[in-house]
Scaffold this active site. Structure first.
Site, PDB file in Angstrom:
ATOM      1  N   GLY A 161     -62.244   5.176 -77.659  1.00 15.31           N
ATOM      2  CA  GLY A 161     -63.002   3.966 -77.349  1.00 15.31           C
ATOM      3  C   GLY A 161     -64.449   4.189 -76.952  1.00 15.31           C
ATOM      4  N   GLU A 189     -53.871  11.450 -79.602  1.00 20.22           N
ATOM      5  CA  GLU A 189     -55.077  10.712 -79.204  1.00 20.22           C
ATOM      6  C   GLU A 189     -55.264  10.852 -77.700  1.00 20.22           C
ATOM      7  OE1 GLU A 189     -55.937   7.471 -82.354  1.00 20.22           O
ATOM      8  OE2 GLU A 189     -54.507   6.642 -80.944  1.00 20.22           O
ATOM      9  N   GLU A 192     -53.730   2.162 -75.672  1.00 21.99           N
ATOM     10  CA  GLU A 192     -53.978   0.857 -75.046  1.00 21.99           C
ATOM     11  C   GLU A 192     -52.679   0.137 -74.716  1.00 21.99           C
ATOM     12  OE1 GLU A 192     -56.700  -0.352 -78.100  1.00 21.99           O
ATOM     13  OE2 GLU A 192     -58.024   1.250 -77.410  1.00 21.99           O
ATOM     14  N   HIS A 241     -49.565   3.304 -78.786  1.00 24.17           N
ATOM     15  CA  HIS A 241     -51.012   3.555 -78.719  1.00 24.17           C
ATOM     16  C   HIS A 241     -51.445   3.577 -77.249  1.00 24.17           C
ATOM     17  CE1 HIS A 241     -55.329   2.685 -78.779  1.00 24.17           C
ATOM     18  NE2 HIS A 241     -55.315   3.413 -79.872  1.00 24.17           N
ATOM     19  N   LYS A 259     -57.378  -2.686 -84.233  1.00 23.56           N
ATOM     20  CA  LYS A 259     -57.198  -3.263 -82.881  1.00 23.56           C
ATOM     21  C   LYS A 259     -57.332  -4.798 -82.933  1.00 23.56           C
ATOM     22  CE  LYS A 259     -58.538   1.117 -80.960  1.00 23.56           C
ATOM     23  NZ  LYS A 259     -59.141   1.901 -79.895  1.00 23.56           N
TER      24      LYS A 259
HETATM   25  P1  PGA Z   1     -61.879   5.210 -81.525  1.00 29.51           P
HETATM   26  O1  PGA Z   1     -60.359   4.698 -81.460  1.00 29.51           O
HETATM   27  O2  PGA Z   1     -62.014   6.005 -82.795  1.00 29.51           O
HETATM   28  O3  PGA Z   1     -62.691   3.964 -81.534  1.00 29.51           O
HETATM   29  O4  PGA Z   1     -62.107   6.069 -80.319  1.00 29.51           O
HETATM   30  C1  PGA Z   1     -59.313   5.551 -81.760  1.00 29.51           C
HETATM   31  C2  PGA Z   1     -57.982   4.897 -81.539  1.00 29.51           C
HETATM   32  O5  PGA Z   1     -57.822   4.145 -80.570  1.00 29.51           O
HETATM   33  O6  PGA Z   1     -57.063   5.115 -82.323  1.00 29.51           O
END
Ligand code: PGA
Length: 266
Positions: free
Chosen positions: A178, A172, A102, A100, A14
Site C-alpha cells: 500500500g 505479501e 487488508e 489478503h 481492491k
Molecule cells: P500494492 O498492493 O502493490 O499497492 O502495495 C499489493 C497488494 O495489496 O496485493
C-alpha cells in the site's frame, strides 16, 4: 509439465474500480497483451464482486483469468453482506483470493477463518490464492519465518495433496503493502519465498508442495519488478497500485517475461 514453467502475473484492484472502470481496464489490457503466448503466462485480475459478471465476459476474449477478492466460509445462510462459493461458481469464477492483508488486519480475519475459506474453495474445485505475510513488528522480533509457517499450517490445514495441486500462494509482507509500504528487497523476498516453499514441501511432499506457485506482492512497481522476478524462488508477481493502469501493467509484464524465461536456462 510443472506449474512453475509459467509466470504468474496479476492484480487485485481492491475497492478502486467501478464496473465501467473495470470494463475499460480489461478491454485495454486485453488489446495490449493480445500477442502474448498464454501457455507460459498466467495473467489474472481480481476486481470487486459487483464487476465480476461483466469482467468475466470481457476477459473471455482477452484470456485473462478473473478471480474474486474474498468469499464466505459458510456455504449459505444468515450471513448478511457475505458472498458464497456457489454465488461465485454461478458466475463461473474459479479463482478466489483468501486472507489478503487488508482482510486480516482491517477486517480482523483469523487464520482459522482463512482456513475455513480455503477448504470451502477447494471442496468446490476453486483455486485459492492464499495470501500470507508478517507484520513489521513480527519482522522486528525476528519471528517472520515462524509467522509464515503458522499461517500456512493453519490456513492449509485439512487440504489434501490433490487439492494442493490447485493452490497458489502470495507472500505479501504487511509492511510492504500500500501507499505507506516499503517494498521488500529482492534478497529478503527470495529468502522468505524459500522458507514458504520448504513449509509447503514439508506439508505436501516435494512433487506437489514444490510445485505450488508462490507470488510476491507489496509495492511491486516498474522499478523493482525486474529484480524481483529474477530471484530463484519468486514464481510471479501480485501487483496492486502499479497495475491499475493497463499501460503500466503491460510495461511491467513485457519487462519481466524475458527475465523469467532467462531464469529457466540457468
Ligand atoms: P500494492 O498492493 O502493490 O499497492 O502495495 C499489493 C497488494 O495489496 O496485493
Amino acid at each position: 509439465m510443472s506449474r512453475l514453467d509459467k509466470i504468474y502475473l496479476g492484480t487485485n484492484t481492491k475497492m478502486t474500480k467501478t464496473i465501467a472502470d473495470t470494463e475499460l481496464f480489461l478491454t485495454e489490457l486485453s488489446t495490449l497483451l493480445s500477442d502474448l503466448n498464454r501457455e507460459t503466462l498466467e495473467l489474472f485480475v481480481i476486481p470487486s464482486f459487483t464487476t465480476l459478471e461483466r469482467a468475466k465476459k470481457i476477459s473471455a476474449e482477452g484470456k485473462i483469468r478473473i478471480g474474486a477478492q474474498n468469499m464466505c466460509w459458510a456455504p449459505e445462510g444468515q450471513f448478511t453482506g457475505e458472498v458464497s462459493v456457489s454465488m461465485l461458481r454461478e458466475l463461473d469464477i474459479d479463482l478466489v483470493e483468501i486472507g489478503h492483508s487488508e482482510r486480516r488486519h482491517v477486517f480482523g480475519e483469523s487464520d482459522e477463518e482463512v482456513n475455513k475459506k480455503v477448504l470451502m474453495a477447494t471442496t468446490h474445485g476453486m483455486t485459492p490464492l492464499l495470501c500470507i505475510g508478517e507484520t513489521l513488528s513480527q519482522k522486528q522480533y525476528g519471528i517472520s519465518d515462524e509467522v509464515l509457517s503458522t499461517q500456512l499450517k493453519i490456513g492449509l490445514n485439512g487440504i489434501s495433496k490433490d487439492e494442493a495441486r490447485k493452490l497458489w500462494i502470495a507472500y505479501e509482507p504487511v509492511w510492504a503493502i500500500g501507499v505507506n509500504g516499503i517494498p521488500a528487497d529482492e534478497h529478503y523476498a527470495n529468502e522468505k519465498h524459500k522458507v514458504i516453499k520448504n513449509v509447503l514441501v514439508s506439508m505436501f511432499g516435494e512433487e506437489v508442495g514444490g510445485d505450488i506457485p508462490v507470488l510476491y506482492g507489496g509495492s511491486v512497481n516498474n522499478g523493482n519488478a525486474d529484480i524481483l522476478i529474477s530471484q530463484k524462488f519468486i514464481d510471479g508477481l501480485f501487483i496492486g497500485r502499479s497495475a491499475w493502469d493497463a499501460k503500466n501493467l503491460n510495461e511491467i509484464i513485457r519487462s519481466v517475461i524475458p527475465l523469467f524465461e532467462k531464469r529457466k536456462d540457468i
